[in-house]
Design an enzyme around this catalytic site. Structure first.
Site, short mmCIF file in Angstrom:
data_model
loop_
_atom_site.label_atom_id
_atom_site.label_comp_id
_atom_site.label_asym_id
_atom_site.label_seq_id
_atom_site.Cartn_x
_atom_site.Cartn_y
_atom_site.Cartn_z
N HIS A 37 0.84 -1.20 0.00
CA HIS A 37 0.00 0.00 0.00
C HIS A 37 0.88 1.25 0.00
CE1 HIS A 37 -2.78 -2.89 2.20
NE2 HIS A 37 -3.47 -2.57 1.12
N LYS A 148 -0.51 -7.28 -7.75
CA LYS A 148 -0.61 -8.59 -7.09
C LYS A 148 -1.99 -9.20 -7.33
CE LYS A 148 -1.17 -9.84 -2.55
NZ LYS A 148 -2.00 -11.01 -2.75
#
Ligand code: PAF
Length: 300
Positions: A37, A148
């Site tokens: 993040h 991802k």
């Protein structure tokens, strides 16, 4: 950093920024923030005047038990966001996102059913629904998602194109720990032994990437080899494995990039990871039709 809980308040604050001529970058998250993040936030910080992060554990994309078990630590997250220079945190309550009578969902019909989407279509419908809501509430100029979750990224790009959302989707790289394991909030739920076992995932993916780079095109054989490599680790149960075209998620299309995708279960926790191989990196690159396959290895 300003924390906002109500969708209407967030919409108003963002409209004010736009009126003042500021661009807004949004990083949507489920919280329990990690390096992955933070790298998206850094990118958003570089490319926008203002950065907003949303933290919302979206019940539409979880089964009830997984929803309860999802790791949450809003105070730790706030500290990280503050030090990353985030301007706005949007952290709505469930009842504000899905008030009584809520009855609409957004589905990317064909693409959602690809890979393991056949059996977790409801999950992807939950993701696209909440992302559509976040886009409408915040109306960001750019939104940032990790590579991802390759299937999620493909769905969001499709949804944005199909439904004319005026937002640019920016993909960030998968950020990995030293042993190669992709950062994920779920990693925090692994025991030390399970965490060790999880390092088999990136190794297996890398081995298949090497095979593809050296000319391997039989996607069925590559998928089988991937499963074999993963299951050398006794704590791993392979839930789903596939080698497909990265843009269409179609195993029969050989386009610009190949996606090697896997979902495994370790100690009841589901971890996903992937690698993408560009066709021009492949020795003796062939554009050939091969009938293959992602195959479900266990039932969920
Ligand atoms: O990838 C995630 O963190 C979530 O699926 C998202 C995009 C924030 C939607 O809830």
């Amino acid at each position: 950093m300003k924390t906002i809980r109500k969708p209407a308040t967030m919409t108003q604050a963002m409209a004010g920024l736009r009126q003042a001529g500021a661009s807004v970058g949004l990083v949507p998250t489920l919280g329990r923030l990690h390096e992955g993040h933070l790298s998206l936030i850094k990118k958003a910080r570089r490319e926008n005047d203002m950065v907003a992060v949303s933290i919302f554990v979206n019940p539409l994309q979880f089964k009830p038990k997984a929803y309860q078990a999802y790791p949450r630590d809003i105070e730790a997250d706030k500290k990280l966001l503050n030090s990353a220079g985030v301007d706005f945190l949007f952290a709505p309550e469930q009842e504000n996102m899905y008030p009584k009578g809520f009855d609409s969902q957004v589905e990317v019909v064909g693409l959602a059913g690809r890979l393991e989407g056949k059996s977790i279509r409801w999950h992807y419908r939950g993701v696209t629904t909440v992302v559509a809501k976040l886009f409408n509430i915040i109306q960001p100029d750019r939104a940032y998602f990790g590579r991802k979750d390759a299937h999620q990224l493909a769905l969001i790009r499709r949804m944005v194109a199909d439904l004319n959302f005026p937002v640019k989707i920016i993909a960030g790289p998968t950020i990995r720990a030293r042993d190669g394991l992709a950062h994920s909030s779920r990693n925090t739920l692994l025991t030390p032994e399970e965490r060790m076992a999880a390092s088999t995932i990136p190794k297996a993916l890398l081995a298949i990437e090497t095979r593809i780079r050296s000319g391997g095109v039989d996607r069925m054989a590559l998928t089988k080899e991937l499963v074999t490599l993963l299951t050398t680790e006794p704590l791993i149960t392979v839930d789903f494995a596939a080698v497909v075209d990265a843009d269409t998620l179609d195993p029969d299309i050989f386009g610009k990039k190949t996606l090697i995708h896997v979902a495994v279960i370790i100690g009841g926790k589901r971890l996903t990871d992937n690698r993408v191989v560009a066709s021009h990196m492949v020795a003796g690159h062939r554009v050939a039709g091969h009938r293959v396959a992602g195959h479900r290895v266990t039932s969920r």
